[in-house]
Design a protein around this motif. Sequence first.
Motif, PDB file in Angstrom:
ATOM      1  N   PHE A 190     -38.888 -16.675 -45.683  1.00 29.50           N
ATOM      2  CA  PHE A 190     -38.093 -15.535 -46.136  1.00 29.50           C
ATOM      3  C   PHE A 190     -37.369 -14.794 -45.008  1.00 29.50           C
ATOM      4  N   VAL A 191     -37.735 -15.077 -43.770  1.00 29.67           N
ATOM      5  CA  VAL A 191     -37.042 -14.437 -42.645  1.00 29.67           C
ATOM      6  C   VAL A 191     -36.194 -15.478 -41.914  1.00 29.67           C
ATOM      7  N   THR A 192     -36.846 -16.392 -41.189  1.00 28.72           N
ATOM      8  CA  THR A 192     -36.088 -17.399 -40.434  1.00 28.72           C
ATOM      9  C   THR A 192     -35.311 -18.325 -41.363  1.00 28.72           C
ATOM     10  N   GLY A 193     -35.984 -18.844 -42.388  1.00 31.51           N
ATOM     11  CA  GLY A 193     -35.323 -19.781 -43.291  1.00 31.51           C
ATOM     12  C   GLY A 193     -34.171 -19.170 -44.050  1.00 31.51           C
ATOM     13  N   ALA A 194     -34.281 -17.877 -44.393  1.00 28.68           N
ATOM     14  CA  ALA A 194     -33.252 -17.226 -45.208  1.00 28.68           C
ATOM     15  C   ALA A 194     -32.111 -16.644 -44.381  1.00 28.68           C
ATOM     16  N   THR A 195     -32.402 -16.207 -43.160  1.00 31.07           N
ATOM     17  CA  THR A 195     -31.383 -15.501 -42.369  1.00 31.07           C
ATOM     18  C   THR A 195     -31.093 -16.146 -41.026  1.00 31.07           C
ATOM     19  N   GLY A 196     -31.943 -17.072 -40.585  1.00 30.62           N
ATOM     20  CA  GLY A 196     -31.753 -17.672 -39.275  1.00 30.62           C
ATOM     21  C   GLY A 196     -32.327 -16.861 -38.137  1.00 30.62           C
ATOM     22  N   LEU A 197     -32.980 -15.733 -38.434  1.00 35.08           N
ATOM     23  CA  LEU A 197     -33.575 -14.904 -37.384  1.00 35.08           C
ATOM     24  C   LEU A 197     -34.701 -15.678 -36.707  1.00 35.08           C
ATOM     25  N   ARG A 198     -34.624 -15.822 -35.399  1.00 32.64           N
ATOM     26  CA  ARG A 198     -35.620 -16.589 -34.650  1.00 32.64           C
ATOM     27  C   ARG A 198     -36.799 -15.689 -34.320  1.00 32.64           C
ATOM     28  N   LEU A 199     -37.931 -16.008 -34.902  1.00 32.20           N
ATOM     29  CA  LEU A 199     -39.114 -15.171 -34.722  1.00 32.20           C
ATOM     30  C   LEU A 199     -39.980 -15.668 -33.566  1.00 32.20           C
ATOM     31  N   ARG A 200     -40.471 -14.714 -32.801  1.00 33.52           N
ATOM     32  CA  ARG A 200     -41.464 -14.998 -31.771  1.00 33.52           C
ATOM     33  C   ARG A 200     -42.818 -14.549 -32.336  1.00 33.52           C
TER      34      ARG A 200
ATOM     35  N   LEU B 116     -41.690 -22.830 -27.948  1.00 38.20           N
ATOM     36  CA  LEU B 116     -40.953 -21.660 -28.405  1.00 38.20           C
ATOM     37  C   LEU B 116     -41.598 -20.394 -27.849  1.00 38.20           C
ATOM     38  N   PRO B 117     -40.861 -19.283 -27.826  1.00 35.19           N
ATOM     39  CA  PRO B 117     -41.406 -18.031 -27.276  1.00 35.19           C
ATOM     40  C   PRO B 117     -42.423 -17.376 -28.196  1.00 35.19           C
ATOM     41  N   ASN B 118     -43.644 -17.889 -28.195  1.00 36.36           N
ATOM     42  CA  ASN B 118     -44.750 -17.328 -28.951  1.00 36.36           C
ATOM     43  C   ASN B 118     -45.831 -16.869 -27.987  1.00 36.36           C
ATOM     44  N   ALA B 119     -46.715 -16.007 -28.466  1.00 38.31           N
ATOM     45  CA  ALA B 119     -47.855 -15.550 -27.658  1.00 38.31           C
ATOM     46  C   ALA B 119     -49.138 -15.975 -28.350  1.00 38.31           C
ATOM     47  N   PHE B 120     -49.987 -16.681 -27.626  1.00 40.61           N
ATOM     48  CA  PHE B 120     -51.277 -17.109 -28.164  1.00 40.61           C
ATOM     49  C   PHE B 120     -52.354 -16.199 -27.576  1.00 40.61           C
ATOM     50  N   VAL B 121     -52.984 -15.430 -28.440  1.00 40.14           N
ATOM     51  CA  VAL B 121     -53.919 -14.412 -27.975  1.00 40.14           C
ATOM     52  C   VAL B 121     -55.344 -14.763 -28.372  1.00 40.14           C
ATOM     53  N   ARG B 122     -56.277 -14.337 -27.535  1.00 43.80           N
ATOM     54  CA  ARG B 122     -57.703 -14.508 -27.809  1.00 43.80           C
ATOM     55  C   ARG B 122     -58.229 -13.188 -28.336  1.00 43.80           C
ATOM     56  N   ARG B 123     -58.581 -13.169 -29.607  1.00 45.52           N
ATOM     57  CA  ARG B 123     -58.950 -11.912 -30.256  1.00 45.52           C
ATOM     58  C   ARG B 123     -60.236 -11.321 -29.701  1.00 45.52           C
ATOM     59  N   GLU B 124     -61.192 -12.166 -29.325  1.00 50.12           N
ATOM     60  CA  GLU B 124     -62.483 -11.681 -28.858  1.00 50.12           C
ATOM     61  C   GLU B 124     -62.674 -11.969 -27.375  1.00 50.12           C
ATOM     62  N   SER B 125     -61.606 -11.907 -26.616  1.00 50.75           N
ATOM     63  CA  SER B 125     -61.691 -12.281 -25.205  1.00 50.75           C
ATOM     64  C   SER B 125     -62.343 -11.213 -24.346  1.00 50.75           C
ATOM     65  N   GLY B 126     -62.348  -9.956 -24.826  1.00 51.50           N
ATOM     66  CA  GLY B 126     -62.861  -8.864 -24.008  1.00 51.50           C
ATOM     67  C   GLY B 126     -61.850  -8.383 -22.986  1.00 51.50           C
ATOM     68  N   ALA B 127     -60.653  -8.966 -22.986  1.00 49.47           N
ATOM     69  CA  ALA B 127     -59.592  -8.567 -22.046  1.00 49.47           C
ATOM     70  C   ALA B 127     -58.386  -8.133 -22.858  1.00 49.47           C
ATOM     71  N   SER B 128     -58.545  -7.045 -23.590  1.00 49.94           N
ATOM     72  CA  SER B 128     -57.497  -6.624 -24.516  1.00 49.94           C
ATOM     73  C   SER B 128     -56.196  -6.285 -23.795  1.00 49.94           C
TER      74      SER B 128
ATOM     75  N   VAL C 158     -39.783 -10.326 -33.394  1.00 44.78           N
ATOM     76  CA  VAL C 158     -41.175 -10.559 -33.004  1.00 44.78           C
ATOM     77  C   VAL C 158     -42.039 -10.322 -34.228  1.00 44.78           C
ATOM     78  N   LEU C 159     -42.908 -11.274 -34.536  1.00 47.51           N
ATOM     79  CA  LEU C 159     -43.768 -11.168 -35.703  1.00 47.51           C
ATOM     80  C   LEU C 159     -45.218 -10.935 -35.287  1.00 47.51           C
ATOM     81  N   VAL C 160     -45.825  -9.904 -35.917  1.00 47.07           N
ATOM     82  CA  VAL C 160     -47.210  -9.547 -35.628  1.00 47.07           C
ATOM     83  C   VAL C 160     -47.979  -9.385 -36.933  1.00 47.07           C
ATOM     84  N   PHE C 161     -49.229  -9.841 -36.942  1.00 51.46           N
ATOM     85  CA  PHE C 161     -50.160  -9.554 -38.036  1.00 51.46           C
ATOM     86  C   PHE C 161     -51.056  -8.411 -37.551  1.00 51.46           C
TER      87      PHE C 161
END
Length: 352
Positions: A161-171, A191-203, A223-226
């Motif tokens: 609904f975002v990239t497919g519909a409008t072409g907006l490139r999401l990170r 691609l410009p994504n960020a892979f995060v460790r949720r329980e890393s202790g290094a927030s 930029v897409l965030v949950f």
Amino acid sequence: MGTALDVVADPPRAVHDEPLWRRLARRCITIPTFAGVAVLLLVAAPLWLPCAVVVDLLRRTRFSSVRALTFLTALFWLEVLGVAIAFAIAPPRLFRFVDEERFLAWNTALQTGWVRALYTLVLRIFSLEVEVSGQEHVAGGPLYVLIRHVSVGDTLFPGVFVTGATGLRLRYVLKDELLWDPCLDVVGHRLPNAFVRRESGASDTEIEKVRLLARQLSSSDGVLVFPEGTRFTPSKRARALEKLASRDPALVPLAERLTHVLPPKVGGVLALLEEDPRVDVLFCAHAGLDGIETIGHLFDGSLVGRRVTVKFWRVSAETIPSSTDARVRWLFDEWAQVSRVVAEHAARHPVI
């Protein structure tokens, strides 16, 4: 190998701190495993298909076992196809026949096509009905996109609904556990994504990865965030409220209004707003996939015939507060609207 964040300024690339050897070792496990399961499911179809039909007739389900096994077979073959295409488009870049920008465009197209194919499979196989509103707010970046998270299925909505519909490139801001999905691993690192460790202790380190995604955003980027950080369940909500009461009691009254969602984790959102406060924020609330948490829910018929609501609304950067405390309260207020969308959907379409 150090732990310094790996990011290339022009053009932007994936943000991670994982040694290359670990990435290659993981792929030596995941790619053959997924390919093997794909072949096994297809070859064994003459066996599992009639068995699944009998089971479904005895259980009087809407052929949920047949649907689930058909979907899993298609999913694993889609993974194999995605990885194969990803490897096929690598040599032109390796030998400099195409520039980096073209290579990124190819991988964005591959990611978008893969997501749309998977979304179509889910809709057709499980007979879902999806109602989308507010999609006119999506056009025109840059954007920070904040979406509710309750099921693996909702991760498809931004690509469709975002990239497919409008072409907006999401990170994307993604949990690093998803790297065990080989297609996401290979293409996601290009691609410009960020892979995060949720329980890393290094927030602080993980939040800095998110902050880097907000740099060099053009009108074609987002930029897409949950913000919830994990899938919603009532028990997770109760634990989140307990943690919030011990860390920041002042926010508990705001969080208690969020009856159908988890309290948002503010660190990543604040980092984006601090890095570039001129960017509008797009909220995505959705409902109808609640309770679909495991593969078992595909087999028990819980997903079949569901009605799904997806709603977008946009908040102009000029209306977002500038102080940290005010931004936190603003985020909780907007997230309360996400909760209301879910509650209204549940009242209209109760799960039987």
